[in-house]
Design an enzyme around this catalytic site. Structure first.
Site, PDB file in Angstrom:
ATOM      1  N   ASP A   1      -4.127   3.577   2.911  1.00  0.00           N
ATOM      2  CA  ASP A   1      -5.983   3.117   3.417  1.00  0.00           C
ATOM      3  C   ASP A   1      -6.173   2.404   3.267  1.00  0.00           C
ATOM      4  O   ASP A   1      -7.135   1.744   2.798  1.00  0.00           O
ATOM      5  CB  ASP A   1      -6.736   4.094   1.131  1.00  0.00           C
ATOM      6  CG  ASP A   1      -6.224   3.231   0.435  1.00  0.00           C
ATOM      7  OD1 ASP A   1      -5.420   1.945   0.817  1.00  0.00           O
ATOM      8  OD2 ASP A   1      -6.657   2.633  -0.530  1.00  0.00           O
TER       9      ASP A   1
ATOM     10  N   GLU B   1      -6.527 -21.070 -16.914  1.00  0.00           N
ATOM     11  CA  GLU B   1      -6.348 -21.534 -15.276  1.00  0.00           C
ATOM     12  C   GLU B   1      -7.571 -22.379 -15.385  1.00  0.00           C
ATOM     13  O   GLU B   1      -8.387 -22.071 -16.412  1.00  0.00           O
ATOM     14  CB  GLU B   1      -6.482 -20.710 -14.011  1.00  0.00           C
ATOM     15  CG  GLU B   1      -6.851 -20.839 -13.303  1.00  0.00           C
ATOM     16  CD  GLU B   1      -8.823 -20.845 -12.192  1.00  0.00           C
ATOM     17  OE1 GLU B   1      -7.858 -20.855 -11.307  1.00  0.00           O
ATOM     18  OE2 GLU B   1      -8.898 -19.916 -12.975  1.00  0.00           O
TER      19      GLU B   1
ATOM     20  N   ASP C   1      -5.189 -18.994  -4.984  1.00  0.00           N
ATOM     21  CA  ASP C   1      -6.867 -19.532  -4.288  1.00  0.00           C
ATOM     22  C   ASP C   1      -6.483 -20.282  -3.502  1.00  0.00           C
ATOM     23  O   ASP C   1      -7.509 -21.298  -2.599  1.00  0.00           O
ATOM     24  CB  ASP C   1      -7.080 -20.277  -5.700  1.00  0.00           C
ATOM     25  CG  ASP C   1      -8.089 -19.107  -6.525  1.00  0.00           C
ATOM     26  OD1 ASP C   1      -8.645 -17.589  -6.056  1.00  0.00           O
ATOM     27  OD2 ASP C   1      -8.108 -19.619  -7.365  1.00  0.00           O
TER      28      ASP C   1
ATOM     29  N   ASP D   1      -1.724  -1.257  -3.923  1.00  0.00           N
ATOM     30  CA  ASP D   1      -1.685  -0.398  -5.148  1.00  0.00           C
ATOM     31  C   ASP D   1      -0.716  -0.467  -6.134  1.00  0.00           C
ATOM     32  O   ASP D   1       0.504  -0.608  -5.679  1.00  0.00           O
ATOM     33  CB  ASP D   1      -2.512   0.940  -4.499  1.00  0.00           C
ATOM     34  CG  ASP D   1      -1.249   1.692  -3.844  1.00  0.00           C
ATOM     35  OD1 ASP D   1      -1.050   1.753  -3.185  1.00  0.00           O
ATOM     36  OD2 ASP D   1      -1.641   2.407  -3.209  1.00  0.00           O
TER      37      ASP D   1
ATOM     38  N   ASP E   1       0.899  -1.163  -0.348  1.00  0.00           N
ATOM     39  CA  ASP E   1       0.498  -0.203  -0.091  1.00  0.00           C
ATOM     40  C   ASP E   1       1.000   1.428  -0.003  1.00  0.00           C
ATOM     41  O   ASP E   1       1.685   1.175   0.933  1.00  0.00           O
ATOM     42  CB  ASP E   1      -0.605  -0.516   1.186  1.00  0.00           C
ATOM     43  CG  ASP E   1      -2.203   1.327   1.224  1.00  0.00           C
ATOM     44  OD1 ASP E   1      -1.986   1.965   0.279  1.00  0.00           O
ATOM     45  OD2 ASP E   1      -2.090   1.311   2.315  1.00  0.00           O
TER      46      ASP E   1
ATOM     47  N   ASN F   1      -0.570   4.976   0.361  1.00  0.00           N
ATOM     48  CA  ASN F   1      -1.596   5.784  -0.119  1.00  0.00           C
ATOM     49  C   ASN F   1      -1.741   5.602   1.205  1.00  0.00           C
ATOM     50  O   ASN F   1      -2.696   6.371   2.286  1.00  0.00           O
ATOM     51  CB  ASN F   1      -2.183   6.403  -1.047  1.00  0.00           C
ATOM     52  CG  ASN F   1      -3.150   5.400  -0.976  1.00  0.00           C
ATOM     53  OD1 ASN F   1      -3.071   3.999  -0.318  1.00  0.00           O
ATOM     54  ND2 ASN F   1      -4.071   5.329  -2.097  1.00  0.00           N
TER      55      ASN F   1
HETATM   56  O1  ISL Z   1      -9.098 -23.449  -6.769  1.00  0.00           O
HETATM   57  C1  ISL Z   1      -9.284 -23.717  -7.797  1.00  0.00           C
HETATM   58  C2  ISL Z   1      -9.606 -25.045  -7.299  1.00  0.00           C
HETATM   59  O2  ISL Z   1      -8.940 -25.295  -5.830  1.00  0.00           O
HETATM   60  C3  ISL Z   1     -10.464 -23.868  -8.926  1.00  0.00           C
HETATM   61  O3  ISL Z   1     -11.751 -24.042  -8.745  1.00  0.00           O
HETATM   62  C4  ISL Z   1     -11.139 -21.544  -8.399  1.00  0.00           C
HETATM   63  O4  ISL Z   1     -11.505 -21.558  -7.419  1.00  0.00           O
HETATM   64  C5  ISL Z   1     -11.477 -21.983  -9.670  1.00  0.00           C
HETATM   65  O5  ISL Z   1     -10.116 -22.395 -11.354  1.00  0.00           O
HETATM   66  C6  ISL Z   1     -11.725 -20.721 -10.792  1.00  0.00           C
HETATM   67  O6  ISL Z   1     -10.771 -19.744 -10.052  1.00  0.00           O
HETATM   68  C7  ISL Z   1     -10.669 -18.269 -10.611  1.00  0.00           C
HETATM   69  O7  ISL Z   1     -11.770 -17.621 -10.949  1.00  0.00           O
HETATM   70  C8  ISL Z   1     -12.505 -17.281  -9.692  1.00  0.00           C
HETATM   71  C9  ISL Z   1     -12.203 -16.178  -9.110  1.00  0.00           C
HETATM   72  O8  ISL Z   1     -13.108 -16.166  -7.753  1.00  0.00           O
HETATM   73  C10 ISL Z   1     -10.887 -16.750  -8.697  1.00  0.00           C
HETATM   74  O9  ISL Z   1      -9.684 -16.502  -7.815  1.00  0.00           O
HETATM   75  C11 ISL Z   1     -10.108 -17.145  -9.801  1.00  0.00           C
HETATM   76  O10 ISL Z   1      -8.372 -17.054  -9.929  1.00  0.00           O
HETATM   77  C12 ISL Z   1     -13.692 -16.309 -10.789  1.00  0.00           C
HETATM   78  O11 ISL Z   1     -13.137 -15.726 -11.084  1.00  0.00           O
END
Ligand code: ISL
Length: 575
Positions: free
Chosen positions: A24, A253, A323, A28, A20, A22
């Protein structure tokens, strides 16, 4: 074929939690710019920037309301241009996060679509209720966030599909105009300076049919929308019409992907994606999705690594992202025992950087950041964790078990602010952080490690250099050697010289030549995934390894003979 994006190392930045500038409490773009030297010093040369676009922020930016502007919380377009420029000065390229399975419901396309404005009626997937009745959703699909996948829209008088949150409506890829919009977004960012894209849930774009799906406790409907032929076709169009005209790469992904589909998506000849993120290697200790745990077995990890390492032409290698739980808390020793914390963090670095593929390091991984230390749901922000908690309540699971599983699986584990220092705000912010700072920052932080070659960070720097200087580690073949209890071993063998076809997997072909730089030869990697001294198999013989280990996390000066120390990792060279 060699490529810069195969040799490079990617550093993932989750902007809200990096730095960060600033006060908040939210990270950023100027904050990122001020920390570019740290990324360069690590030895990474590509940054994957998680979403920075305008967004209501219900999924921290994975709900985009304008693909061509910057979220004011994170900065301005001028900051973004400065980031491209400053990164370039340091030899760092930037890839953007392409989130186009869905938009935010606040995106103007969705607002126009709800109002049935001409040209926008079919941008999203709309249907009346089942048999025309508004009370019954069009089908039985559920979302990745464990809710119904349909929400009724009063204004339009129809349901819309959302594979994630109800504020993330899915785009309709049967509409060619949507594909044209995506082309426009790609061009916009490539022309501004991006070198590629990480493509969010890119294997779910095309919904072949909207029939009911086979019931599944986690998500119902996947057979109608995962890795469909229509999806492959879209990826080929984007590649042909846009991506192939730039010096860039894509990593998809690919949720719930299996090896066969991953092969199709990343096969160089098919010209779709350059590589994909799969999840199999992170689910060795998971029974149901990320949430329900089972016992970790090192042998199972080796088996899965082998399957993907040799199954795909090129891998995206990662152990963490925004994630996932922190790898040192997941496959490592956690933080209770400082020696084992450090050793296991280094062991996991060895694992990642001796696999074949482009390595992705998630912010904080390189200093051994651990899972959050929150004590209750009140501190958790992630919508997925809250939905999971609700689902588990519905199933009458006891509170203690619910919390145990959420602690282990919550995406907030990865999202707590970066631990720059032991001080207040962890050097991340001078204000109130948007998500709690992990108390471990007093011991685990960047300041404490940055000048210490013996630290986790120092070790990461070394292993990045080792990989950068070795044709074998970058391009060589992967061969499993053995698994015994918590120990695994594998080899990397030099790549077949150009002009000669690679030997097929599993076939050793005599003594391979050293590469021109003298950094070829075979590397042997030994890892002990436990806090106990562990025996190597009887067949293991240290004798052929005449030399000192190339890298060790225990200070070992001779090849191991009968045993590996707790959480020991060794790289040996030559036989
Ligand atoms: O994390 C997973 C398996 O361990 C996946 O199921 C994952 O959540 C999924 O593939 C999607 O993730 C992506 O799209 C989502 C977002 O919330 C996640 O942060 C992103 O990586 C929706 O945009």
């Amino acid at each position: 074929m060699k490529a810069w994006w195969k040799e490079g190392v990617v550093y993932q930045i989750y902007p809200r939690s990096f730095q960060d500038s600033n006060g908040d409490g939210v990270g950023d773009l100027p904050g990122i710019i001020s920390r570019l030297d740290a990324v360069a010093e690590l030895g990474a040369d590509i940054i994957w920037l998680s979403p920075v676009y305008a967004s209501p922020g219900i999924d921290n930016g994975y709900d985009i309301s304008d693909y061509r502007s910057i979220d004011p919380l994170l900065g301005t377009m001028a900051d973004m241009d400065r980031l491209f420029g400053e990164a370039k000065k340091r030899g760092i390229r930037i890839i953007m996060d392409l989130v186009v399975n869905h938009t935010s419901d606040e995106h103007e396309w969705f607002q126009k679509s709800r109002r049935r404005e001409p040209g926008y009626e079919d941008y999203y997937i709309w249907l009346p209720g089942k048999n025309g009745r508004p009370v019954v959703p069009p089908n039985n699909w559920t979302s990745f966030f464990m809710e119904d996948a349909w929400t009724w829209d009063e204004l339009r008088g129809e349901y819309y599909l959302h594979l994630f949150h109800k504020k993330q409506p899915d785009l309709n890829y049967k509409n060619p105009k949507v594909i044209d919009e995506v082309k426009g977004i790609l061009k916009f960012w490539l022309d501004r300076g991006a070198s590629g894209f990480r493509c969010d849930v890119i294997n779910a774009l095309y919904k072949t049919s909207l029939e009911d799906g086979k019931k599944n406790i986690m998500i119902t409907g996947t057979e109608h929308f995962l890795c469909q032929e229509g999806n492959h076709e879209i990826l080929r169009i984007l590649r042909r019409d846009v991506l192939d005209h730039y010096d860039c790469f894509t990593v998809g992904e690919t949720a719930l992907v299996n090896l066969e589909d991953a092969k199709l998506l990343s096969d160089e000849k098919r010209r779709e994606l350059n590589m994909v993120f799969y999840f199999d290697h992170l689910e060795v200790d998971r029974l149901v999705a990320r949430f329900v745990p089972k016992k970790f077995r090192a042998g199972e990890l080796l088996k899965r690594l082998d399957k993907w390492q040799r199954g795909l032409e090129w891998n995206a290698v990662y152990l963490e992202n925004h994630d996932q739980s922190r790898i040192v808390s997941h496959y490592g020793a956690g933080e209770k025992n400082p020696l084992y914390w450090e050793r296991s963090a280094k062991l996991l670095a060895v694992l990642e950087f001796t696999l074949r593929g482009t390595p992705f390091v998630y912010q904080g991984q390189e200093i051994g950041m651990t899972n959050f230390d929150f004590t209750g749901m009140g501190e958790v922000k992630d919508i997925e964790s809250h939905n999971l908690d609700r689902l588990m309540k519905k199933l009458h699971l006891p509170a203690r078990l619910r919390w145990k599983w959420i602690r282990a699986s919550s995406r907030d584990n990865a999202r707590t602010p970066y631990q720059w220092s032991a001080g207040a705000g962890a050097g991340f912010t001078t204000g109130e952080p948007w998500l709690g700072i992990n108390g471990s920052h007093r011991r685990i932080n960047y300041e404490a490690q940055k000048d210490d070659p013996a630290s986790v960070l120092g070790f990461y720097k070394r292993i990045l250099r080792l990989r950068a200087g070795s044709e074998t580690l970058k391009y060589g073949e992967f061969h499993p050697l053995f698994a015994r209890g918590p120990c695994i071993a594998y080899e990397r063998r030099p790549p077949a010289p150009a002009g000669r076809p690679e030997t097929s997997a599993g076939q050793a072909d005599g003594a391979p030549p050293e590469d021109a730089a003298g950094s070829g030869g075979v590397y042997t990697v030994l890892l002990n995934f436990s806090g106990k001294t562990a025996e190597l198999p009887r067949s293991w013989a240290a004798a052929p390894f005449a030399t000192e280990p190339v890298l060790s996390n225990t200070g070992r000066t001779a090849p191991p003979s009968g045993t590996l120390e707790p959480w020991e990792a060794v790289i040996l060279k030559g036989r």
